[in-house]
Design a protein around this motif. Structure first.
Motif: not given
Length: 143
Positions: A36-64
């Protein structure tokens, strides 16, 4: 129960994707891995962010559908709340509920050592409650 106990029951390793990936790549990863979510990271150790299904659905609703070509950096959640292996399931559930998210990196010395979902925590808590019930029933029954 502690977060470290939850991690022992999960597959080792955290699935990550780099900040330059597109939302299309994230969607494919989430679908293929059935997560349901994936960690955004350059090296697999430091977390830059997280993207979840909810984030994607919100963006699809906003921008198509065109949003699928956007870089993940543009929609990832950057305000990350993590937990430590020594934290309790109760404290993690409280944080997830209060902050209204369902996925949390497990951090040790500012390095990600795992990734848990609210489903992982609820399952662990239910197992813990069942053990307590069994112990109390055993005491009452004289076992």
């Amino acid at each position: 129960m502690l977060v470290s106990q939850i991690l022992k029951s999960k597959d080792s390793g955290v699935i990550t994707i780099t900040p330059g990936a597109t939302l299309r790549e994230v969607v494919e990863l989430l679908s293929t891995r059935r997560i349901g979510a994936v960690v955004i990271s350059n090296d697999g150790k430091k977390v830059k962010g997280i993207v979840s299904e909810r984030d994607i659905v919100r963006e699809l609703g906003r921008a198509g559908p065109a949003c699928l070509d956007q870089k993940v950096d543009s929609v990832m959640t950057r305000a990350i709340y993590g937990c430590a292996p020594g934290d309790t399931t109760d404290s993690v559930l409280e944080t997830m509920t209060t902050r209204r998210f369902r996925h949390m990196p497990v951090m040790e010395d500012n390095v990600m050592v795992g990734f848990i979902s609210i489903g992982d925590v609820v399952a662990a808590r239910l197992a813990e409650l069942q053990m307590e019930k069994d112990a109390l029933t055993g005491m009452i029954m004289g076992n």
